[in-house]
Design a protein around this motif. Structure first.
Motif, mmCIF file in Angstrom:
data_model
loop_
_atom_site.group_PDB
_atom_site.id
_atom_site.type_symbol
_atom_site.label_atom_id
_atom_site.label_comp_id
_atom_site.label_asym_id
_atom_site.label_seq_id
_atom_site.Cartn_x
_atom_site.Cartn_y
_atom_site.Cartn_z
ATOM 1 N N GLN A 37 0.829 -1.211 0.000
ATOM 2 C CA GLN A 37 0.000 0.000 0.000
ATOM 3 C C GLN A 37 0.862 1.260 0.000
ATOM 4 O OE1 GLN A 37 -3.466 0.028 2.710
ATOM 5 N NE2 GLN A 37 -2.980 -2.105 3.124
ATOM 6 N N ALA A 38 2.037 1.185 0.635
ATOM 7 C CA ALA A 38 2.906 2.346 0.734
ATOM 8 C C ALA A 38 3.558 2.712 -0.594
ATOM 9 C CB ALA A 38 3.983 2.110 1.792
ATOM 10 N N ILE A 39 3.731 1.729 -1.489
ATOM 11 C CA ILE A 39 4.454 2.019 -2.734
ATOM 12 C C ILE A 39 3.567 1.999 -3.971
ATOM 13 C CG2 ILE A 39 6.619 1.124 -1.781
ATOM 14 C CD1 ILE A 39 6.228 -1.415 -3.384
ATOM 15 N N VAL A 40 2.255 1.693 -3.809
ATOM 16 C CA VAL A 40 1.329 1.687 -4.956
ATOM 17 C C VAL A 40 0.237 2.727 -4.716
ATOM 18 C CG1 VAL A 40 -0.247 0.329 -6.360
ATOM 19 C CG2 VAL A 40 1.767 -0.764 -5.357
ATOM 20 N N PRO A 41 0.301 3.896 -5.354
ATOM 21 C CA PRO A 41 -0.700 4.948 -5.130
ATOM 22 C C PRO A 41 -2.096 4.519 -5.564
ATOM 23 C CG PRO A 41 1.244 5.815 -6.256
ATOM 24 C CD PRO A 41 1.360 4.310 -6.280
ATOM 25 N N ALA A 42 -3.094 4.888 -4.771
ATOM 26 C CA ALA A 42 -4.479 4.542 -5.100
ATOM 27 C C ALA A 42 -4.955 5.256 -6.356
ATOM 28 C CB ALA A 42 -5.394 4.878 -3.922
ATOM 29 N N ASP A 43 -4.438 6.455 -6.625
ATOM 30 C CA ASP A 43 -4.859 7.182 -7.823
ATOM 31 C C ASP A 43 -4.582 6.383 -9.093
ATOM 32 O OD1 ASP A 43 -5.872 9.302 -6.471
ATOM 33 O OD2 ASP A 43 -4.061 10.535 -6.621
ATOM 34 N N GLN A 44 -3.462 5.679 -9.120
ATOM 35 C CA GLN A 44 -3.152 4.848 -10.281
ATOM 36 C C GLN A 44 -4.178 3.742 -10.447
ATOM 37 O OE1 GLN A 44 0.868 3.397 -10.150
ATOM 38 N NE2 GLN A 44 1.782 5.452 -10.104
ATOM 39 N N MET A 45 -4.606 3.157 -9.333
ATOM 40 C CA MET A 45 -5.623 2.117 -9.412
ATOM 41 C C MET A 45 -6.940 2.666 -9.926
ATOM 42 S SD MET A 45 -5.175 -0.506 -6.235
ATOM 43 C CE MET A 45 -5.434 0.688 -4.940
ATOM 44 N N ARG A 46 -7.326 3.833 -9.424
ATOM 45 C CA ARG A 46 -8.602 4.414 -9.861
ATOM 46 C C ARG A 46 -8.616 4.671 -11.366
ATOM 47 N NH1 ARG A 46 -8.570 7.029 -4.609
ATOM 48 N NH2 ARG A 46 -7.329 8.769 -5.354
ATOM 49 N N ARG A 47 -7.514 5.180 -11.866
ATOM 50 C CA ARG A 47 -7.443 5.477 -13.306
ATOM 51 C C ARG A 47 -7.483 4.198 -14.139
ATOM 52 N NH1 ARG A 47 -3.644 9.426 -11.518
ATOM 53 N NH2 ARG A 47 -1.903 8.013 -11.971
ATOM 54 N N ALA A 48 -7.007 3.099 -13.582
ATOM 55 C CA ALA A 48 -6.927 1.847 -14.340
ATOM 56 C C ALA A 48 -8.226 1.044 -14.305
ATOM 57 C CB ALA A 48 -5.788 0.989 -13.805
ATOM 58 N N LEU A 49 -9.198 1.466 -13.494
ATOM 59 C CA LEU A 49 -10.377 0.623 -13.265
ATOM 60 C C LEU A 49 -11.673 1.251 -13.765
ATOM 61 C CD1 LEU A 49 -9.565 -0.609 -9.625
ATOM 62 C CD2 LEU A 49 -8.959 -1.671 -11.801
ATOM 63 N N THR A 179 9.585 5.175 3.349
ATOM 64 C CA THR A 179 8.778 3.962 3.230
ATOM 65 C C THR A 179 8.561 3.253 4.570
ATOM 66 O OG1 THR A 179 9.378 3.647 0.922
ATOM 67 C CG2 THR A 179 8.633 1.706 2.124
ATOM 68 N N PRO A 180 9.596 3.028 5.399
ATOM 69 C CA PRO A 180 9.325 2.377 6.691
ATOM 70 C C PRO A 180 8.311 3.137 7.541
ATOM 71 C CG PRO A 180 11.680 2.396 6.244
ATOM 72 C CD PRO A 180 11.043 3.269 5.212
ATOM 73 N N VAL A 181 8.351 4.476 7.478
ATOM 74 C CA VAL A 181 7.400 5.269 8.254
ATOM 75 C C VAL A 181 5.980 5.049 7.738
ATOM 76 C CG1 VAL A 181 6.690 7.616 8.865
ATOM 77 C CG2 VAL A 181 9.116 7.007 8.841
ATOM 78 N N ARG A 182 5.811 5.066 6.405
ATOM 79 C CA ARG A 182 4.488 4.851 5.828
ATOM 80 C C ARG A 182 3.969 3.447 6.166
ATOM 81 N NH1 ARG A 182 4.860 9.622 5.741
ATOM 82 N NH2 ARG A 182 4.984 10.932 3.876
ATOM 83 N N VAL A 183 4.850 2.452 6.098
ATOM 84 C CA VAL A 183 4.449 1.087 6.440
ATOM 85 C C VAL A 183 3.989 1.032 7.895
ATOM 86 C CG1 VAL A 183 5.254 -1.285 6.747
ATOM 87 C CG2 VAL A 183 5.912 0.007 4.702
ATOM 88 N N ALA A 184 4.739 1.678 8.784
ATOM 89 C CA ALA A 184 4.375 1.683 10.200
ATOM 90 C C ALA A 184 3.030 2.356 10.423
ATOM 91 C CB ALA A 184 5.467 2.383 11.004
ATOM 92 N N GLN A 185 2.771 3.458 9.721
ATOM 93 C CA GLN A 185 1.494 4.149 9.869
ATOM 94 C C GLN A 185 0.340 3.286 9.374
ATOM 95 O OE1 GLN A 185 2.624 7.631 7.653
ATOM 96 N NE2 GLN A 185 3.151 8.814 9.476
ATOM 97 N N ASN A 186 0.528 2.645 8.220
ATOM 98 C CA ASN A 186 -0.509 1.740 7.705
ATOM 99 C C ASN A 186 -0.730 0.565 8.652
ATOM 100 O OD1 ASN A 186 -0.916 3.261 5.382
ATOM 101 N ND2 ASN A 186 0.580 2.112 4.184
ATOM 102 N N PHE A 187 0.370 0.023 9.177
ATOM 103 C CA PHE A 187 0.302 -1.136 10.080
ATOM 104 C C PHE A 187 -0.494 -0.786 11.337
ATOM 105 C CE2 PHE A 187 2.009 -3.875 13.435
ATOM 106 C CZ PHE A 187 1.999 -5.123 12.824
ATOM 107 N N ALA A 188 -0.170 0.340 11.962
ATOM 108 C CA ALA A 188 -0.878 0.745 13.173
ATOM 109 C C ALA A 188 -2.356 1.001 12.889
ATOM 110 C CB ALA A 188 -0.223 1.998 13.762
ATOM 111 N N MET A 189 -2.641 1.611 11.741
ATOM 112 C CA MET A 189 -4.025 1.899 11.381
ATOM 113 C C MET A 189 -4.823 0.608 11.168
ATOM 114 S SD MET A 189 -5.327 4.115 8.142
ATOM 115 C CE MET A 189 -4.310 3.069 7.088
ATOM 116 N N ASP A 190 -4.215 -0.363 10.468
ATOM 117 C CA ASP A 190 -4.904 -1.628 10.231
ATOM 118 C C ASP A 190 -5.228 -2.340 11.535
ATOM 119 O OD1 ASP A 190 -5.028 -1.383 7.517
ATOM 120 O OD2 ASP A 190 -3.245 -2.587 7.103
ATOM 121 N N TRP A 191 -4.277 -2.358 12.469
ATOM 122 C CA TRP A 191 -4.531 -3.024 13.747
ATOM 123 C C TRP A 191 -5.613 -2.309 14.550
ATOM 124 C CZ3 TRP A 191 -3.528 -7.714 15.402
ATOM 125 C CH2 TRP A 191 -2.522 -8.447 14.764
#
Length: 379
Positions: A37-49, A179-191
């Motif tokens: 999630q940290a290295i794949v922007p959601a905007d790219q997904m939206r444009r592709a779908l 990247t490690p910071v973004r991963v940590a933020q996503n990880f804490a949010m998911d939990w």
């Protein structure tokens, strides 16, 4: 009273044992998902779908498999994709892939139920997405998707905000010091979003194991009926049981283990596992996101696809002879604590989780400036 306290103690030990057997896989799965999630922007997904063709459905499926397995978070991401231009079919392909094809779910199924259920979940997840795509294309009422896309939402759901590293290619984002910071933020949010569902799943699984006799499950899932009757009926019953438990996402797996040990059929358990996206709280969230008409349609088409996919998986696995035999004794298997590979994996996972939580605490997510900081809001 003493007997009741002993039974409660057994149930709590059972719940703790389920968590002990699967804890390391949860940390590993979330960490991998959060990195992607940290290295794949959601905007790219939206444009592709934007379309509903096979290519867009395949992209949505791959993106979902690499995303969060929390049902509420996945529903929030689907809402953002759909309301910002993704087709309805591609959006639900993402939704189902993100809750059925993820790494940590497969590992937990392997640990608690065996490789056949892990394979059934992944193969069945693809079958489920294919069946859903065909059903939606054949049955979606004219104008309903546009009505749902522009529906004025009522109240709040489970919000999800995924932190993504900005700029460059995915390889450059992977090497970025952010990247490690973004991963940590996503990880804490998911939990934060998922721990209640997980705790409920383990506790309900423990108490059902101890307090509900196997005969109840055997009667409910028609253990002694003809296979020609049992197979379709169990595929229809499994999702209904899941809806009424209120437990979704990975929290369903301990309950599935209880059903399997108690005498439910293979197809019935698979249908139960598929049904984490139609638990009653999620159906209410769909109503708030998209309105009553779309919520009713989603509930009906999801339920139909889940039952059909479970039926196909059961028939297919039976045809090739890989349907497992119920072994029972789940309490003895999961409540056994020893210094073995599970112990060491849990220690490593605990160290990783602590590091990520500490990193998140040092760099808390800036909700007020998430666009400037490279955060993709899902919700």
């Amino acid at each position: 009273m003493t007997h009741l306290l002993d039974e409660v103690r057994r149930a709590l030990v059972m719940a703790a044992g389920m968590f002990w057997q699967t804890g390391w896989s949860l940390v590993l799965g979330f960490a991998v998902s959060d990195l992607l999630q940290a290295i794949v922007p959601a905007d790219q997904m939206r444009r592709a779908l934007g379309r509903a063709g096979p290519r867009e459905i395949a992209i949505a499926t791959l993106a979902g498999a690499a995303s969060s397995s929390c049902s509420y978070a996945s529903a929030a991401i689907m809402r953002t994709l759909f309301k910002k231009g993704a087709s309805f079919v591609a959006s639900i392909a993402f939704l189902f892939a993100s809750t059925n094809l993820v790494l940590e779910l497969g590992i937990i199924l392997y640990l608690l139920l065996g490789w056949q259920f892990m394979l059934a979940e992944w193969v069945g997840g693809l079958v489920l997405i294919a069946v859903l795509s065909l059903l939606v294309k054949a049955t979606l009422p004219a104008g309903l998707a546009d009505e749902a896309r522009h529906h004025e939402e009522q109240g709040g759901g489970h919000e999800h905000m995924s932190m993504t590293v900005e700029g460059g290619t995915w390889r450059e984002r992977l090497r970025s010091p952010d990247t490690p910071v973004r991963v940590a933020q996503n990880f804490a949010m998911d939990w934060r979003m998922l721990w209640k569902d997980l705790a409920a799943g383990f506790l309900i699984g423990g108490f059902l194991t101890v307090f509900v006799p196997d005969s109840v499950w055997q009667g409910l899932f028609l253990t002694h009926a003809s296979p020609w009757v049992r197979l379709p009926v169990d595929a229809l019953i499994g999702p209904i049981v899941a809806m009424l438990t209120f437990v979704c996402s990975i929290g369903n797996v301990p309950l599935a283990a209880v059903l399997w040990g108690g005498g439910a059929s293979f197809g019935g358990v698979v249908a139960f596992l598929f049904a984490d996206l139609i638990v009653l709280p999620l159906l209410d969230i769909y109503r708030r996101y998209y309105g009553w008409r779309m919520a009713i349609y989603m509930g009906a088409v999801f339920y139909t696809a889940m039952a059909l996919a479970a039926l196909v998986v059961d028939l297919g696995f039976t045809a090739v002879g890989i349907v497992p035999h119920a072994t029972g004794g789940i309490e003895a298997r999961v409540s056994h604590f020893a210094i073995n590979y599970t112990f060491w994996l849990n220690l490593v996972a605990l160290a990783l989780a602590i590091w990520l939580f500490v990193l998140n605490r040092r760099h808390p997510m800036d909700h007020g400036h998430h666009h400037a900081g490279g955060c993709d809001a899902h919700g």
